[in-house]
Design an enzyme around this catalytic site. Structure first.
Site, PDB file in Angstrom:
ATOM      1  N   ASP A 287       1.592   8.289  -0.685  1.00 28.51           N
ATOM      2  CA  ASP A 287       0.368   7.320  -1.779  1.00 28.51           C
ATOM      3  C   ASP A 287       0.092   6.002  -1.479  1.00 28.51           C
ATOM      4  OD1 ASP A 287       2.149   7.570  -3.764  1.00 28.51           O
ATOM      5  OD2 ASP A 287       0.125   6.133  -4.654  1.00 28.51           O
ATOM      6  N   GLU A 288      -0.635   5.096  -1.451  1.00 30.58           N
ATOM      7  CA  GLU A 288      -1.208   4.222  -0.379  1.00 30.58           C
ATOM      8  C   GLU A 288      -0.600   3.243  -0.034  1.00 30.58           C
ATOM      9  OE1 GLU A 288      -3.510   3.106  -4.346  1.00 30.58           O
ATOM     10  OE2 GLU A 288      -1.577   3.326  -4.873  1.00 30.58           O
TER      11      GLU A 288
END
Lengths: 533, 533
Positions: A287-288
């Site tokens: 993620d991210e």
């Protein structure tokens, strides 16, 4: 790992807290949290004599004596139910059907104690199974270190709420506390402190074993290629050097996806992780990912060109994430090369957006976990457990087949503002609201106000556990279900010092003459114990 | 009661935590919270030998040996500063100027310990006095009962932050835990539990004495005529019967202001309260009176007519509140018959509205306390201490004379969602942000980001105190300033059980060979200790 898929257990001779509530004029509640799929109890009650009480395996039970998880659970629950009688024989004469860890928990909530110390259970019939197979709690041990003891206590409380997955977000940008056998420098240089703020191999084994005995899987997460700043401290060339114009800026971005050494390192690390953590899943994060550093790096740009990715850095991440198990939803959002057995983990957005994501992911045929509505670190004033309780995980338009792909949900306790000093009061009983949503029938548990008295009561169970395990003065609180003795002693109007003697077994006879009873929630919480609704 | 009005204290031979911070590459901070009015320290440092260290009274000091508050404070702070040396002689040879409880706290924050156990203080000159004379914390023991032990711990932590008033909101609608000598039925029938959830006369004396030894006044509040539902349970005819049409509805409203028996009861109760609580002020509440019940009652309406109040129930409340000391702002808002020595307590609204109220009340010549911006029970996610820190209590248009009428402020921890399980992590160190606002010079402390590292450091001091006082396993944490031994033992990679042995004095020699140092905040918080920024 023990997952209850379905089961029926009856307590032929026994009953419940009804009686107590009626006596006190409180709400009449079922007294079990999370609510079983079906429970019928009668006012007919039966005494339980701890000295003649045994847990045993039913003849039809698949598990039999020698099943260590249940053998140990019998001992543990015997002590929880009869705190005065911590020793005794177990698993013999009296027969119950199909014990599981979860059914022991249910049973323990049905036993109550009266003024003169006798234990009772009302005649009760329960049929129960969990609504979702994955009922997780995430702890983040990177943003703040959590001592092993805090994790073990959380595992205990998880079992009380019938959670069955501990998602251990063990490392992240701020620190790398996992002490790797293969790469010891990762924690030596990447932990907050190389000696005190790490998890040794022994620590990890202890957590896994403690969890296993409570029917809880440990799902480790090593989140990459973003969230890896701390990894770079102990492993040179792992992170992408960011550029400022044509020169390296001295800072580092995500894992460098263009170097063969990266994949060699990852393969070795994950080989170790797979052998240390026996669970069949590893959470790989994904993620991210901040693309700006990759973009600034001329070598990365050249690699992109060579691979035909153009300027689409999501393709580069997809390339990196090729083999995965459980990943955060971001990986799906780039939708390339995701193996069909991957589980997507939804963490973003308000109901409208996570419902859309649920629809899209299940439509694409992937299994999915819902975490977005249960970011429990986000505290707010008042009874915010109500928000966690009213989540409807299957409230999206899709076929029955799609709904089956929602395998469960997860309560996430991210660590930005959480450490051992406030973990417990922030987690419990707020997480228990989600536990009922994940275990119980949604129709039977749609009324938040109806749930409240049961949750209050369950909070007391948790409180007694934490009082018991944290007891600051080393004094055995023998009657953790009624704290009868405490009442007695504090009644003497002779200051706090007497109060601290509460629970000394020797005072029992004195106390029993009082013939009164403490409401279950009026517990003296001088020390420790940090639960708030 | 000890109020520092002004004072100058120097530590001629002695310094501060600077050195430690430089070593660790952390921010260089003053190391004292709240910030003294003036502090100058030099890198020149001097060893403190606990075995040859004495607190003593300076020859110019107004207080001399025999002043029990300071004599006791010397002992207490000796143990806090030198946890390894809990016995020893006190108050002799070495001379300091003008000790106060507050200066002892400052001094204790300046002492630090090095790797091999030696204590140091840097050469430091401090001139200090509080900005406001009233720096209070309100605890609400009616909405949830707080054990005496929780109150005492709060008093300790208050002293660390230089708070000097404990506003004990002891009774309210939900319960009446004060065990009155004159009216024992009030707690027997109005407390959550007549035996466990009360404050006996001995409890109250203990709280007052414990507070006094720490330079803290105890300001009791018996809030009437509203907020008295619990009073009615043990005192018939005290509350106004509400009417539904022409018949009593069976419910009760505020105190009945029209019966002579009410005033007789109140006079007797407050005579007792005045003798039990030695403080010269009593807080009489007077807030949030619900007029609808008064209005429904025909006898009250007749009385209003007779008194010429018309339909203005604020006049009836003003009539009831005639003799007051400190009251909530509502009493001012009805502005009638308020004696000039009354202190008004502002609890409502956003900055614009409480600033207007500050202006109006001080313009009318009344002294005022500000609580509105410090309703600390209202938690929110993240570093909300910043909001408490940036309050400007004198930011209203008014003369210098008006500003002088602002005597201080108060942090209110209302009890709707707070009990002993979460009091400490919700209160500390968030309240310390307000403490600095009330103690320190506003110009020197206007930068929140600059304050942050100091507050973080002060949080560690608090944490050590709570770890120390709550130590769950009864193991003496001998080096509560460095936890050096804990480091040593956990390094052995030999599981949690070893960790729990941390702090055994016998391990000292073993540990000292490590020649390393634990950063001050990397404390092992296995148990207890509940502080969150």
């Amino acid at each position: 790992m023990s997952v209850v898929t379905s089961g029926r257990y009856t307590f032929p001779n026994y009953n419940l807290v009804f009686f107590i509530f009626l006596q006190l004029g409180l709400h009449s509640v079922e007294g079990v949290w999370p609510l079983p799929q079906s429970i019928t109890s009668s006012p007919e009650r039966y005494p339980l004599n701890p000295q003649a009480f045994y847990f045993t395996y039913g003849s039809q039970s698949a598990a039999q004596e020698g099943c260590s998880v249940l053998d140990e659970a019998f001992k543990r629950y015997f002590s929880l139910i009869f705190p005065d009688y911590s020793s005794g024989r177990f698993y013999s004469e009296v027969k119950f059907l199909q014990w599981k860890n979860e059914s022991l928990e249910t049973f323990s909530q049905l036993v109550y104690q009266e003024d003169f110390g006798s234990y009772y259970v009302n005649k009760t019939e329960i049929e129960d199974f969990p609504r979702f197979q994955f009922r997780g709690i995430l702890l983040d041990t990177s943003r703040h270190y959590l001592p092993v003891q805090a994790i073990l206590k959380t595992l205990d409380a998880m079992a009380f709420s019938k959670f069955n997955v501990f998602h251990w977000h063990i490392v992240d940008d701020p620190s790398f506390p996992y002490q790797s056998r293969t790469f010891p420098d990762l924690s030596a240089k990447g932990a907050f402190h190389p000696m005190t703020h790490i998890y040794t191999q022994l620590d990890v084994r202890r957590v896994i074993s403690y969890a296993r005995m409570r029917g809880i899987r440990v799902l480790p997460e090593f989140d990459s290629p973003g969230h890896t700043q701390s990894w770079g401290k102990g492993q040179s060339d792992l992170l992408t050097p960011c550029y400022s114009g044509s020169t390296p800026s001295g800072t580092f971005g995500p894992v460098n996806p263009i170097l063969p050494s990266t994949y060699k390192f990852m393969a070795t690390l994950f080989k170790e992780v797979s052998s240390v953590f026996p669970d069949s899943y590893i959470h790989l994060g994904g993620d991210e990912v901040n693309f700006s550093c990759w973009k600034s790096n001329p070598d990365v740009r050249a690699f992109m060109l060579k691979m035909g990715f153009g300027a689409d850095f999501t393709k580069l991440e997809a390339y990196y994430m090729e083999k995965t198990s459980i990943v955060w939803q971001d990986v799906f959002d780039y939708h390339e090369r995701i193996p069909k057995d991957t589980v997507l983990h939804i963490w973003k957005g308000v109901p409208a957006s996570y419902e859309a994501e649920l629809r899209a992911i299940t439509k694409a045929g992937y299994r999915v976990l819902l975490a977005a509505p249960w970011y429990i670190n986000h505290i707010s004033y008042g009874q915010d457990w109500r928000n966690y309780y009213t989540v409807q995980p299957l409230n999206f338009s899709g076929t029955e087949e799609q709904k089956k792909l929602v395998i469960g949900g997860e309560v996430c306790m991210w660590g930005e503002y959480v450490d051992a000093t406030n973990l417990t009061p922030r987690l419990w009983p707020r997480a228990s609201a989600a536990a009922e949503r994940l275990w119980s029938d949604e129709k039977q548990t749609s009324d938040v106000d109806k749930a409240f008295p049961r949750l209050k009561d369950f909070r007391c169970e948790l409180l007694r556990y934490f009082s018991f395990s944290d007891n600051a003065h080393g004094i055995p609180i023998t009657h953790h279900r009624t704290l009868f003795y405490e009442v007695c002693l504090t009644y003497t109007d002779a200051s706090v010092s007497l109060r601290l003697q509460a629970g000394y077994p020797g005072r029992a006879s004195l106390c029993r003459t009082l013939q009164t009873r403490v409401p279950r929630c009026l517990i003296i919480t001088d020390h420790v114990t940090f639960l708030s609704i």
